[in-house]
Structure formats: structure tokens, C-alpha cells
Design an enzyme around this catalytic site. Structure first.
Site, PDB file in Angstrom:
ATOM      1  N   LYS B  76       0.866  -1.183   0.000  1.00  0.00           N
ATOM      2  CA  LYS B  76       0.000   0.000   0.000  1.00  0.00           C
ATOM      3  C   LYS B  76       0.900   1.229   0.000  1.00  0.00           C
ATOM      4  CE  LYS B  76      -3.809   2.198   2.589  1.00  0.00           C
ATOM      5  NZ  LYS B  76      -4.712   2.138   3.759  1.00  0.00           N
ATOM      6  N   SER B 151      -9.844   2.495   2.976  1.00  0.00           N
ATOM      7  CA  SER B 151      -8.922   3.242   2.144  1.00  0.00           C
ATOM      8  C   SER B 151      -7.971   2.369   1.322  1.00  0.00           C
ATOM      9  CB  SER B 151      -8.098   4.189   3.010  1.00  0.00           C
ATOM     10  OG  SER B 151      -7.224   3.456   3.845  1.00  0.00           O
ATOM     11  N   SER B 175     -10.283   0.181   7.131  1.00  0.00           N
ATOM     12  CA  SER B 175      -9.629   0.335   5.826  1.00  0.00           C
ATOM     13  C   SER B 175      -8.997  -0.921   5.228  1.00  0.00           C
ATOM     14  CB  SER B 175      -8.558   1.423   5.892  1.00  0.00           C
ATOM     15  OG  SER B 175      -9.154   2.687   5.844  1.00  0.00           O
TER      16      SER B 175
END
Lengths: 93, 485
Positions: B76, B151, B175
């Protein structure tokens, strides 16, 4: 949340707000505060606040230098460097 | 090849049936072919990945093999990666090259893994749809008109579309679990403190935790053991010993007592409720006892979260001042204007909204009414969970109130967006571990089952997940958008 509060908060947060958008922002912040105010449906007078989920103590160590200063490496992410200093607009007249 | 699990790939590499170079090249080609439809990656590190794969192959030839040698992973874009651009989904860090690696990155590197790229995400991890990213929306592989959740939307979409066998994520209020649910894969958020947060760009430090996306619970378990553990660079990381989660989750399944909070079922979408009930029945008829429990104050989680997260975000993001690194605005007349213009032009609307709310909640005269009150509610929620864990081993429920929603549907309605995390935020407030695994479909879109454990009970939630995956094949379903099946 009124317009004056939004302007004051934005100044504290160092965020510039376009005059035309103040109304929209204050209304969306107010909606969030309405959601947040649901917290008041419960009495918390005798409740201890929780700052860490596991209630661990902050670890302390001796104040010794463990890493070497890598200023040049860190400053590679900045175009406004002169002799190892960060250049900013004039601060004192 | 794309359907192989991490464990199968590990075996193939170790038996020299495939080289790391071939494997890395395979996934890079897949990203090239498919990612233009999804936008799951912000940066693909083709040259570096292939170079590293070659190096690992030569090490393997010499007999130097690490547990996960030569297997690619996507990081990420919130994790600092030395020499690789780390944007956090923001214009503020568009050109930021990290001078160091996050601990999670370092640990996976030591295990032999190869970073294939950095995945798209909501800006500074603030969002539940991946639509706040400066680098564009990510599409859900199951339906390109839908969001993948957020997210960690890019990390989830890339694993769901088989662009990569596994990826990392972070979870502050859901998330990892919410996008795992919306894309039909596994996503685990460990106990707060289980994994070091060093080098993970901070959003809300008392809630943030790193985790993993995979397609099976077993793969999740393997990676979790590798990223967990005490780190001197993160004073909130735990010294508790790290179990071999793979071993723990694959040993003979022992009967568990499963709690179902009645509050999670109140007003639940009928199809989600139906799918969830089927899961309950599977557990019931396969060695588990189901017990109704009550978490009556968990509904206050969203309001408390909307104070704690923005307050900590306003403090954490004050470091972005346009002076030392990050975006700097031009044509400014003084230092105050430099700060204001750099922050206003560098941050997107959602980030600015949260900074404003957080600044307000922490400003003089409001601290007690907001931040302190929210911290007290954390105590109440946490105690409720602790009481429940006296009676049950784990707690289950749907991960999200519904399947993936349409792109743009909730973007201009922050409250509706915040409520998509209603089942996930309270575990962050209490610091508990939780996983989302696929449990069925609604309108051809995946639904996730959330399993919550007590602090450091990752083994239990992984074990129950593995048990469920031995009995069902929801985790084997794959999106058909690519015309491959």
C-alpha cells in the site's frame, strides 16, 4: 458551526478557504458535529478516558545518539536547499 | 498461475518448478494487461522488481533460500519504501522518495519477498471508497462501476483481480476489512501493537494498524507471522511473542463459542442478513456454539471515531508545512502564506475536512467536550467487548452494511460514507484484531464476514476463518470482468 468559527479554525489549521466555499464547508462540518454529538446520549462522568488500547506504558531509553545524521539524504526531497538550509520567504523584516 | 495461493507459489519456487524472475514477470504482465481497467497501482516498479527477482534466483541457486523467497507482493502506498516513490495517495507527496523502509517493508524484504509496486488508496487513508485519491478512483473488479472500498482499495482490488497473490494494507476504522469485504478477499487487521507502525505514514496513531490482504486465511496467517513483532522504533508495538499463525490456524479445529451482537442485526439489509444467517448455520452444524450477545454502545463507535481520528489526523498532518518535504506552493509573500497555500493546494477536500474537524475538537474550550468524551466512550466500548469475551471466543457479524456501492454515490455525503464503517470502527477503538472473509454475494457483488477476536487472539480468528474456508468455496470465486473464465 458558524462562518466565523470556520474561518478561525481554518486559520489555526493553516488552511486557506475560498470565500465561496465557506458556506458549504460550514454546513458539512455541522453535519459531522451532529453525528459526533450522539456521544452525549451516554453519561461518562465516572469513566476513565482511554488513550492506548492496551494501556501500555511509554518505553523510555537512555538519551544516546543511535543513528547518524543523514541531512543530505533527507534534503534530497526538497528543491529549496542552500548549504544544507531550507529556504523560505523572509520571516523578519 | 494467477489462481495459485501464496503457499502454492512458495512450494513451486522452493521445488524450482518456477523461477522468481518468471513469477515476477508473470504478475507484471498481468498488471500491464488488466490494471488500466482498475487503476489499483500508483507505481509499478518493473525494473527494480525484475532486478531483485534475478538476484533472488541466483541466491536460490546457491541454496540461500528464505521462507518467502522470490514471491511478489504489492505494498500500500502508505508504507515508506526506500528509493521508491511513496505518495500516500496525495498531491502533497506526489514526488516524495522515502529515504528509509517501513518496518513492515523491511521484514517482508528479509523474508525474501519482492515489491512489485505501490497500490492506490484514499488520500492519507481517509476514505471508504478509494475516491479521495489524488491518483484517481480504483474500480471494483466485480463491477467496474462500483467502488472497491477504502482506504486500501488498490491493495484489495489487485488481490481480488489476481494481479498479485498478496498485498499490505492499513486499517484505522475499517480500511482493510471493508475493502476486503467489497472485493471478496481476506483482510486482517491485527491487534493494536502487534505490527510496528514505523514508516507507515500516520493518520490516527492510536487507531492505525498494518495488516494483510490475501485470498485464503492460511496465506494471511503466513504473512502475519512475518510482519508481526516488537520494534524498538515503535514504542506502541508489543513485546508479546509472535506465534506461528499458520501452524496455529491449521491444527485440528477446536469447538468455539461464537457471539453474535444483536445490535449488528438491527435494520440490516435483508439480503446481507440472509447470507450472514447461512454462515451462522454453517458454524452451527460444524462444531460451534452460537450465542446472542449485546454490544449496546458499539453504535456510538462512529461518533467517537469521528472525533479521535480527525483530532489525531490534524495533529499528525501538521508536519506537512511545505518547508522540509512534500508539496510547496509558489508565489507566496510570507511564511504564513507558504504554510496555508502549500497545505490548501497539497491536500484534497476530505483531508482538509478532517483536519478542520480535528482542529476544532482540540481547540481551546472544546477538548473535554470532544476528545476526552470520545476517549471515555472508547473505554465503555472496550469494556463491553471484554465482558463479551468472558462468554465467547470470537464475535462475528457482517463486515459492512452492504455490498459495494456505485462510484460517486456517497462521495458528496460524508455521513453516508462514514456509516459504511459502522461495523468496523469499534474494534479499532478497542484495539482488537479482526478479519473479513468472503461469505456470499448480493447482486453479483461479494459480501464479507467479520470475525473479531480478543487482544492477541489472531490465532483464533484465523483458525475459525480457515475452518469456514474448508467448508465453503466463497473465497475461490473470482471476478469475471476480464473475460478469462
Amino acid at each position: 458551526m458558524d462562518k466565523d468559527t470556520v474561518i478561525k479554525i481554518a486559520d489555526l489549521a493553516k488552511i486557506e478557504i475560498n470565500d465561496k466555499k465557506i458556506e458549504e464547508i460550514s454546513s458539512s462540518l455541522q453535519k459531522i458535529l451532529n453525528l459526533v454529538n450522539e456521544m452525549n446520549t451516554i453519561n461518562t462522568d465516572d469513566v476513565e478516558p482511554m488513550s492506548h488500547p492496551l494501556n501500555l506504558k511509554q518505553e523510555l531509553r537512555k538519551d544516546e545518539v543511535l543513528e547518524k545524521n543523514e541531512r543530505d539524504l533527507f534534503q534530497r526531497n526538497n528543491k529549496y536547499i542552500e548549504d544544507g538550509y531550507y529556504k523560505v520567504p523572509k520571516i523578519i523584516d | 498461475m494467477e489462481d495459485k495461493t501464496l503457499i502454492e507459489l512458495k512450494t513451486k519456487i522452493q521445488n524450482k518448478e518456477i523461477s522468481s524472475y518468471e513469477l515476477t514477470k508473470f504478475f507484471l504482465n498481468r498488471i500491464k494487461k488488466i490494471d488500466p481497467k482498475l487503476n489499483a497501482f500508483i507505481t509499478v516498479t518493473e525494473n527494480d522488481s525484475l532486478k531483485k527477482a534475478k538476484k533472488i534466483d541466483s541466491e536460490i541457486a546457491k541454496g540461500n533460500i528464505n521462507p518467502l523467497s522470490g514471491i511478489p507482493i504489492a505494498q500500500k502506498d502508505i508504507f515508506c519504501t526506500k528509493g521508491i516513490r511513496t505518495t500516500c495517495g496525495s498531491k502533497m507527496l506526489e514526488d516524495f522518495i522515502s529515504p528509509y523502509d517501513a518496518t513492515v517493508v523491511e521484514k517482508l524484504d528479509k523474508a525474501g519477498m519482492i515489491i512489485i509496486g505501490k497500490t492506490n488508496m484514499d488520500e492519507f487513508a481517509m476514505g471508504s471508497s478509494n475516491e479521495t485519491s489524488y491518483f484517481g478512483d480504483v474500480k471494483n473488479p466485480w463491477n467496474l462501476n462500483c467502488v472497491p472500498g477504502g482506504s486500501s482499495g488498490g491493495s484489495a482490488a489487485s488481490v481480488a483481480a489476481r494481479l498479485i497473490p498478496c498485498s499490505t494494507g492499513t486499517d484505522t476504522g475499517g480500511s482493510i476489512r471493508q475493502p476486503a469485504s467489497l472485493t471478496g478477499i481476506c483482510g486482517i487487521k491485527p491487534t493494536y501493537g502487534r505490527v510496528s507502525r514505523y514508516g507507515m505514514i500516520a493518520f490516527a496513531s492510536s487507531l492505525d494498524q498494518a495488516g494483510i490482504f490475501t485470498r485464503t486465511a492460511k496465506d494471511c496467517a503466513i504473512l502475519l507471522s512475518h510482519i508481526s513483532g516488537y520494534d524498538v522504533k515503535d514504542s506502541t508495538s508489543s513485546k508479546k511473542e509472535v506465534p506461528d499463525y499458520y501452524k496455529e490456524c491449521t491444527k485440528k479445529f477446536e469447538k468455539m463459542k461464537i457471539g453474535i451482537p444483536e445490535e449488528f442485526l438491527d435494520g440490516l439489509d435483508s439480503k446481507v442478513a440472509e447470507v450472514f444467517t447461512e454462515s451462522i448455520n454453517i458454524f452451527k452444524s460444524n462444531g460451534c456454539e452460537i450465542k446472542k450477545i449485546s454490544l449496546k454502545n458499539s453504535k456510538l463507535g462512529v461518533s467517537a471515531y469521528q472525533v479521535v481520528a480527525p483530532a489525531e489526523c490534524s495533529s499528525n498532518l501538521s508536519r506537512f508545512d511545505g518547508v522540509r518535504y512534500g508539496f510547496r506552493a509558489n508565489d507566496v509573500k510570507d511564511i504564513d502564506e507558504l504554510y496555508k497555500k502549500s497545505r490548501s493546494q497539497g491536500f484534497g477536500d476530505e483531508v482538509k475536512r478532517r483536519i478542520l474537524i480535528g482542529t476544532y475538537a482540540l481547540s481551546t474550550g472544546y477538548y473535554d467536550a470532544y476528545y476526552l468524551k470520545a476517549q471515555k466512550i472508547r473505554t465503555i466500548i472496550s469494556k463491553e467487548f471484554q465482558n463479551a469475551f468472558k462468554e465467547v471466543d470470537v464475535i462475528i457479524g457482517p463486515t459492512a452494511p452492504d455490498c459495494a456501492f456505485k462510484l460517486g454515490e456517497k462521495l458528496n455525503d460524508p455521513i453516508a460514507m462514514y456509516l459504511s464503517d459502522i461495523f468496523t470502527v469499534s474494534t479499532n477503538l478497542a484495539g482488537l484484531p479482526a478479519i473479513s472473509i468472503p461469505m456470499g454475494f448480493k447482486n453479483k457483488l461479494p459480501l464479507g464476514l467479520q470475525i473479531i477476536g480478543n487482544h492477541f487472539d489472531e490465532s483464533k480468528i484465523l483458525s475459525l476463518s480457515n475452518h469456514y474456508q474448508n467448508l465453503t468455496d466463497w473465497h475461490m470465486q473470482k471476478p469475471d470482468m476480464l473475460g478469462e473464465t
